[in-house]
Scaffold this motif. Structure first.
Motif, short mmCIF file in Angstrom:
data_model
loop_
_atom_site.label_atom_id
_atom_site.label_comp_id
_atom_site.label_asym_id
_atom_site.label_seq_id
_atom_site.Cartn_x
_atom_site.Cartn_y
_atom_site.Cartn_z
N ALA A 42 7.61 -20.26 2.17
CA ALA A 42 6.38 -19.71 2.75
C ALA A 42 5.72 -18.73 1.80
O ALA A 42 4.49 -18.68 1.67
CB ALA A 42 6.69 -19.03 4.08
N PHE A 43 6.53 -17.93 1.09
CA PHE A 43 6.00 -16.98 0.12
C PHE A 43 5.27 -17.72 -1.00
O PHE A 43 4.17 -17.33 -1.40
CB PHE A 43 7.14 -16.14 -0.45
N GLN A 44 5.87 -18.79 -1.48
CA GLN A 44 5.24 -19.57 -2.55
C GLN A 44 3.93 -20.21 -2.07
O GLN A 44 2.93 -20.23 -2.79
CB GLN A 44 6.20 -20.64 -3.04
N ALA A 45 3.96 -20.73 -0.83
CA ALA A 45 2.75 -21.38 -0.31
C ALA A 45 1.61 -20.39 -0.15
O ALA A 45 0.46 -20.68 -0.51
CB ALA A 45 3.07 -22.06 1.02
N ARG A 46 1.90 -19.22 0.38
CA ARG A 46 0.84 -18.23 0.60
C ARG A 46 0.39 -17.58 -0.70
O ARG A 46 -0.72 -17.07 -0.80
CB ARG A 46 1.32 -17.18 1.60
N SER A 47 1.27 -17.59 -1.71
CA SER A 47 0.88 -17.00 -2.99
C SER A 47 -0.28 -17.75 -3.63
O SER A 47 -1.05 -17.17 -4.41
CB SER A 47 2.08 -16.97 -3.94
N VAL A 48 -0.41 -19.03 -3.30
CA VAL A 48 -1.52 -19.83 -3.86
C VAL A 48 -2.85 -19.22 -3.45
O VAL A 48 -3.78 -19.09 -4.27
CB VAL A 48 -1.41 -21.29 -3.40
N ASP A 49 -2.97 -18.83 -2.17
CA ASP A 49 -4.22 -18.21 -1.70
C ASP A 49 -4.44 -16.85 -2.35
O ASP A 49 -5.57 -16.50 -2.70
CB ASP A 49 -4.18 -18.07 -0.18
N PHE A 50 -3.37 -16.06 -2.48
CA PHE A 50 -3.50 -14.74 -3.10
C PHE A 50 -4.01 -14.88 -4.54
O PHE A 50 -4.92 -14.15 -4.96
CB PHE A 50 -2.15 -14.03 -3.10
N ILE A 51 -3.42 -15.80 -5.29
CA ILE A 51 -3.81 -15.96 -6.69
C ILE A 51 -5.23 -16.52 -6.79
O ILE A 51 -6.03 -16.10 -7.64
CB ILE A 51 -2.79 -16.87 -7.41
N ASP A 54 -12.12 -11.89 -9.47
CA ASP A 54 -11.72 -11.11 -10.63
C ASP A 54 -11.07 -9.79 -10.21
O ASP A 54 -11.45 -8.70 -10.68
CB ASP A 54 -12.93 -10.84 -11.54
N GLU A 55 -10.09 -9.88 -9.34
CA GLU A 55 -9.39 -8.71 -8.82
C GLU A 55 -7.96 -8.68 -9.34
O GLU A 55 -7.33 -9.74 -9.53
CB GLU A 55 -9.37 -8.72 -7.29
N PRO A 56 -7.40 -7.48 -9.55
CA PRO A 56 -6.02 -7.39 -10.05
C PRO A 56 -5.02 -7.79 -8.97
O PRO A 56 -5.22 -7.54 -7.79
CB PRO A 56 -5.87 -5.91 -10.42
N GLY A 68 10.37 -9.88 -2.70
CA GLY A 68 9.18 -9.80 -3.52
C GLY A 68 7.99 -9.35 -2.71
O GLY A 68 7.90 -9.63 -1.52
N VAL A 69 7.08 -8.64 -3.36
CA VAL A 69 5.85 -8.18 -2.71
C VAL A 69 4.68 -8.54 -3.62
O VAL A 69 4.63 -8.12 -4.79
CB VAL A 69 5.87 -6.65 -2.46
N LEU A 70 3.77 -9.33 -3.09
CA LEU A 70 2.51 -9.62 -3.79
C LEU A 70 1.49 -8.59 -3.36
O LEU A 70 1.18 -8.47 -2.17
CB LEU A 70 2.02 -11.02 -3.46
N MET A 71 0.96 -7.84 -4.33
CA MET A 71 0.03 -6.75 -4.03
C MET A 71 -1.37 -7.16 -4.46
O MET A 71 -1.67 -7.25 -5.66
CB MET A 71 0.47 -5.47 -4.75
N ALA A 72 -2.23 -7.44 -3.49
CA ALA A 72 -3.60 -7.82 -3.79
C ALA A 72 -4.43 -6.58 -4.13
O ALA A 72 -4.16 -5.48 -3.65
CB ALA A 72 -4.21 -8.53 -2.58
N ARG A 73 -5.43 -6.78 -5.00
CA ARG A 73 -6.31 -5.69 -5.41
C ARG A 73 -5.48 -4.48 -5.86
O ARG A 73 -5.73 -3.35 -5.45
CB ARG A 73 -7.26 -5.28 -4.28
N GLY A 121 -3.90 -16.49 -18.29
CA GLY A 121 -3.24 -17.75 -18.65
C GLY A 121 -2.17 -18.19 -17.68
O GLY A 121 -1.56 -19.25 -17.88
N ASP A 122 -1.92 -17.44 -16.63
CA ASP A 122 -0.86 -17.81 -15.68
C ASP A 122 -1.23 -19.07 -14.92
O ASP A 122 -2.36 -19.21 -14.42
CB ASP A 122 -0.61 -16.67 -14.69
N ARG A 123 -0.25 -19.97 -14.79
CA ARG A 123 -0.47 -21.20 -14.03
C ARG A 123 -0.25 -21.00 -12.53
O ARG A 123 -0.64 -21.84 -11.74
CB ARG A 123 0.44 -22.29 -14.56
N GLY A 124 0.41 -19.92 -12.16
CA GLY A 124 0.67 -19.66 -10.74
C GLY A 124 1.82 -18.69 -10.59
O GLY A 124 2.16 -17.92 -11.51
N LEU A 125 2.45 -18.74 -9.44
CA LEU A 125 3.54 -17.81 -9.14
C LEU A 125 4.72 -17.92 -10.11
O LEU A 125 5.30 -16.88 -10.45
CB LEU A 125 4.01 -18.04 -7.70
N PRO A 126 5.11 -19.11 -10.58
CA PRO A 126 6.26 -19.16 -11.49
C PRO A 126 6.11 -18.29 -12.73
O PRO A 126 7.07 -17.66 -13.17
CB PRO A 126 6.35 -20.65 -11.84
#
Length: 386
Positions: A235-244, A251-253, A306-311, A352-357
């Protein structure tokens, strides 16, 4: 017996039958909160209508005034319970105290006004009409659409309004006719017919909503780690797609922080698996309470979260780390009887990141550096200052 009397006499039987069917389908022990409140609502309606509409209650030892007033109070309680269930399925709204006090106010007011039957009946009609109006408003306002998982949300709401609005109009019509002195059988007949319609539509409405909430809970549990309550790795990997995608679009960090309890295998070996699981659950609870609203936390592997921190500003991971260490230092000794520490590493999203990996690989490198430095530290990915 007139048609109106016959319809009113059938109302208690129909309500009690609907309550029994609902209990048979849902049960009580394993029912979700919405299912329990809906069962309580139909059961209260059935008992209330039995006391308020049935002729056999005239032969009970209690005074007719007390029975009739108690019955109307139970009907009001049933409407309040259904309103509460709608709040669980859609979204809680203001007015809980008023809906909770309505049964007591109606029962007491009706008993006091018993010597003036028309006034007592008008009071009951107006109070119940106000409760039905609140229920109708709850069915129209925006809510948690995911709770009605797998249902056509708009059709479900229209079904609910089809049950509520005709009954509301009938109650207001009878109250208005009484206040204006226009008697006749038609207000009672209209109320009896709309009451039958409301009970007829209530059962499929409640069953569909209960099924929707159950399916939504199952879908959530299928994507949640059972021990920590965090999102599992898939689920973390799936939702990370939207975050990225959102970070790149605007253009947000974006930063990924990996957190790993120090010496967890030793903790499990020394204190046993039960305390180790409690420690991991406490750690996850601290992560949930200290991360920002809108961030995503998940259990990625073993004791690693893991924690994905938007903005995320450059100081964001350090601020999260400081809050988390303070919370863990306060709660772990009090709840576990021992101190806990963790190592952490973080990486930011790069063009250059392709995604979460790619993010994970650099964050794991930083985490390895934090462990090699002795643990209990937060380390940044190589070249983070570039």
């Amino acid at each position: 017996m007139s048609w109106t009397d016959a319809l009113f006499a059938l109302l208690p039987l129909q309500a009690l039958a609907a309550a029994l069917v609902l209990m048979a389908f849902i049960g009580w022990r394993h029912a979700n909160a919405g299912g329990r409140w809906s069962q309580l609502g139909l059961l209260a309606l059935g008992l209330g209508l039995t006391l308020a509409c049935s002729a056999w209650t005239q032969h009970l030892p209690l005074a007719p005034r007390a029975l009739h007033s108690l019955g109307l109070a139970l009907v009001s309680l049933g409407v309040s319970a259904l309103w509460w269930a709608a709040g669980l399925w859609l979204m809680p709204h203001r007015g809980r105290w008023l809906m909770g006090a309505a049964p007591l106010l109606l029962g007491t007011g009706h008993a006091v006004l018993w010597p003036q039957p028309e006034q007592a009946r008008t009071l009951a009609d107006l109070v119940l009409a106000a409760q039905l109006a609140a229920l109708g408003v709850a069915l129209t306002l925006p809510g948690r659409e995911q709770v009605l998982h797998g249902l056509h949300n708009r059709r479900w709401r229209l079904l609910g309004l089809s049950a509520v609005l005709p009954l509301l109009v009938a109650m207001l019509a009878r109250a208005g006719a009484t206040l204006l002195g226009h008697g006749g059988p038609w207000p009672d007949l209209l109320l009896a017919v709309t009451g039958q319609l409301a009970l007829l539509l209530a059962l499929p409405l409640l069953l569909l909503a209960w099924r929707g909430q159950t399916e939504a809970e199952l879908a959530r549990l299928a994507q949640t780690d059972g021990l920590t309550g965090l999102a599992d790795r898939s689920a973390f990997q799936a939702r990370s797609v939207d975050f990225i995608a959102m970070a790149r679009r605007f253009d947000e960090p974006l930063a990924l922080v990996l957190l790993d309890l120090d010496d967890f295998p030793a903790l499990r070996a020394e204190h046993g698996p039960e305390l180790a699981d409690r420690a991991l659950a406490l750690f996850a609870s601290c992560v949930q309470t200290q991360m920002r609203l809108g961030d995503l936390a998940g259990r990625l592997a073993g004791e690693q979260c893991g924690v994905l921190m938007a903005r995320c500003l450059p100081e964001g991971p350090q601020a999260l780390d400081a809050r988390l260490r303070a919370a863990l230092a306060e709660r772990a000794p009090a709840e576990l009887g021992l101190a806990l520490s963790y190592s952490a590493g973080w990486a930011r999203l790069r063009p250059g990141d392709r995604g979460l990996p790619d993010l994970l690989r650099r964050a794991e490198t930083a985490l390895y550096e934090a462990r090699r430095a002795g643990g209990g530290l937060l380390a940044a990915e190589p070249g983070v200052a570039d």
